[in-house]
Design an enzyme around this catalytic site. Structure first.
Site, short mmCIF file in Angstrom:
data_model
loop_
_atom_site.label_atom_id
_atom_site.label_comp_id
_atom_site.label_asym_id
_atom_site.label_seq_id
_atom_site.Cartn_x
_atom_site.Cartn_y
_atom_site.Cartn_z
N ASP A 71 0.79 -1.23 0.00
CA ASP A 71 0.00 0.00 0.00
C ASP A 71 0.82 1.28 0.00
O ASP A 71 0.25 2.37 -0.05
CB ASP A 71 -0.98 0.00 1.18
CG ASP A 71 -0.28 -0.28 2.50
OD1 ASP A 71 0.97 -0.33 2.54
OD2 ASP A 71 -0.99 -0.46 3.51
N TRP A 109 -0.36 5.94 -0.09
CA TRP A 109 -0.23 6.60 1.22
C TRP A 109 -0.79 5.75 2.37
O TRP A 109 -0.74 6.16 3.50
CB TRP A 109 -0.98 7.94 1.21
CG TRP A 109 -0.51 8.91 0.20
CD1 TRP A 109 0.48 9.85 0.36
CD2 TRP A 109 -0.98 9.08 -1.14
NE1 TRP A 109 0.64 10.58 -0.79
CE2 TRP A 109 -0.24 10.12 -1.75
CE3 TRP A 109 -1.96 8.43 -1.90
CZ2 TRP A 109 -0.45 10.54 -3.05
CZ3 TRP A 109 -2.17 8.83 -3.21
CH2 TRP A 109 -1.42 9.87 -3.77
N ASP A 110 -1.37 4.58 2.06
CA ASP A 110 -2.09 3.78 3.05
C ASP A 110 -3.29 4.55 3.59
O ASP A 110 -3.59 4.53 4.78
CB ASP A 110 -1.15 3.37 4.21
CG ASP A 110 -1.81 2.41 5.18
OD1 ASP A 110 -2.69 1.65 4.77
OD2 ASP A 110 -1.43 2.43 6.37
N TYR A 111 -4.00 5.23 2.71
CA TYR A 111 -5.15 6.02 3.13
C TYR A 111 -6.43 5.17 3.24
O TYR A 111 -7.36 5.54 3.96
CB TYR A 111 -5.38 7.17 2.14
CG TYR A 111 -4.55 8.40 2.42
CD1 TYR A 111 -4.01 8.63 3.68
CD2 TYR A 111 -4.31 9.34 1.43
CE1 TYR A 111 -3.24 9.76 3.93
CE2 TYR A 111 -3.56 10.48 1.67
CZ TYR A 111 -3.02 10.68 2.92
OH TYR A 111 -2.28 11.82 3.16
N LYS A 137 -9.15 8.53 5.88
CA LYS A 137 -7.96 9.08 6.52
C LYS A 137 -7.56 10.44 5.97
O LYS A 137 -6.80 11.17 6.61
CB LYS A 137 -6.81 8.10 6.34
CG LYS A 137 -7.01 6.76 7.05
CD LYS A 137 -5.81 5.85 6.82
CE LYS A 137 -5.99 4.51 7.50
NZ LYS A 137 -4.81 3.63 7.29
#
Length: 325
Positions: A71, A109-111, A137
């Site tokens: 991710d 961004w791992d959002y 997020k």
């Protein structure tokens, strides 16, 4: 490598599998064309890791899917990567896709899309509209007509910065709702570093200036080869805590954080000390990059959150707080 994020339904009376929805579309399925260079193959995650919501009157199941793995780097999955970071409406009885809305294109961004979809009626121009609210997020709130997935307030595709990681694929735009405004900070400059105490200011300025100095280019700044500050970080903004509606007041309540991240991208073997494979899986390709924190004097470890680990305080100046006299 890992488990696929497919959604499944079983019959309560028999335990038999009723249907499977491929969150990473297979050949011939809607959205398959958004996975370039066969990036869909053996792709893990894109799973609904929060509670889903059902409209019992219409039999519609609303599921929010998270980002594909890995991710934080997507060079091996070019394209927008549906149904990653998407709110998906399915016929609960058959899994037929009614509509979808992607909140982030090609997430690096791992959002995710971690919040439970919230059903509410919205009155606009004297008309009552059945709506669904989706937070995440990023601190952005999308208010969609739950019958067709169309935004009730305009959503604009705005240009976002491009990064410098070799082999990465960057979406040139991201969706931004015009209303409501973002619930949290989306960018920062060095002048906005926390000045709540002289010690906090000194540490945070040193963190900002470490390893050649950090930068932030606004919302959706991708982490690059040099130190990069991202707002919000992977913890949000909002998160899986989701929100709730008071229908009498017409208020939507949601917890948010102004929690930034600071990092840079490196080859897996370039970390000092060497990076682990935590969160990366068992198979790291030779061309992959991973994200690492920043080392600064006064800290015993690399720092990934834009905060002071000695105090636990964030490094951005709180809104409405003046510097000490």
């Amino acid at each position: 490598m890992g488990a696929r994020g497919d959604a499944r339904a079983w019959a309560v009376s028999t335990g038999k599998l009723v249907w499977t929805f491929h969150s990473v579309p297979q050949p011939g399925e809607k959205g398959h064309e958004t996975w370039l260079n066969d990036g869909w193959q053996d792709r893990s995650d894109v799973n609904a890791w929060t509670t889903s919501t059902i409209d019992a009157q219409t039999g519609t199941l609303y599921m929010a899917f998270d980002s594909p793995s890995y991710d934080l780097y997507g060079g091996d999955r070019p394209g927008n990567d549906l149904f990653g970071n998407s709110l998906v409406a399915l016929d609960a009885a058959t899994s037929q896709l009614k509509w979808y809305f992607q909140t982030i294109h090609h997430d690096i961004w791992d959002y995710d899309a971690p919040a439970t979809p919230t059903l509410v009626d919205v009155v606009r121009d004297g008309q009552r509209i059945p709506a669904v609210l989706q937070t995440g997020k990023t601190g952005l709130v999308f208010i969609l007509d739950r019958r067709n997935g169309q935004p009730i307030h305009p959503v604009e595709e705005r240009p976002v910065p491009k990064g410098d990681v070799p082999g990465e694929w960057y979406s040139p735009t991201q969706p931004f709702p015009v209303r409501p405004p973002p619930l949290t900070r989306l960018s920062i400059t060095r002048d906005e570093i926390a000045k709540v105490t002289p010690e906090q200011q000194k540490f945070c300025e040193a963190l900002f200036d470490a390893e050649g100095g950090a930068h932030n280019g606004g919302p959706f700044t991708p982490v690059g080869l040099k130190p990069t500050i991202v707002f919000p970080g992977g913890d949000g903004g909002g998160n899986w805590g989701s929100g709730s509606v008071d229908p009498k007041l017409g208020y939507f309540f949601v917890k948010t954080k102004a929690d930034g991240a600071i990092a840079r991208m490196i080859k897996p073997g370039d970390a000092n000390p060497p990076a682990t494979k935590d969160g990366l899986g068992e198979d790291v390709t030779a061309n992959a990059y991973i994200r690492t924190g920043i080392r600064v004097e006064g800290s015993k470890r690399s720092i990934g959150s834009f905060s002071n680990p000695n105090t636990g305080w964030p490094c951005e100046q709180p809104r409405g707080v003046n510097p000490p006299l």
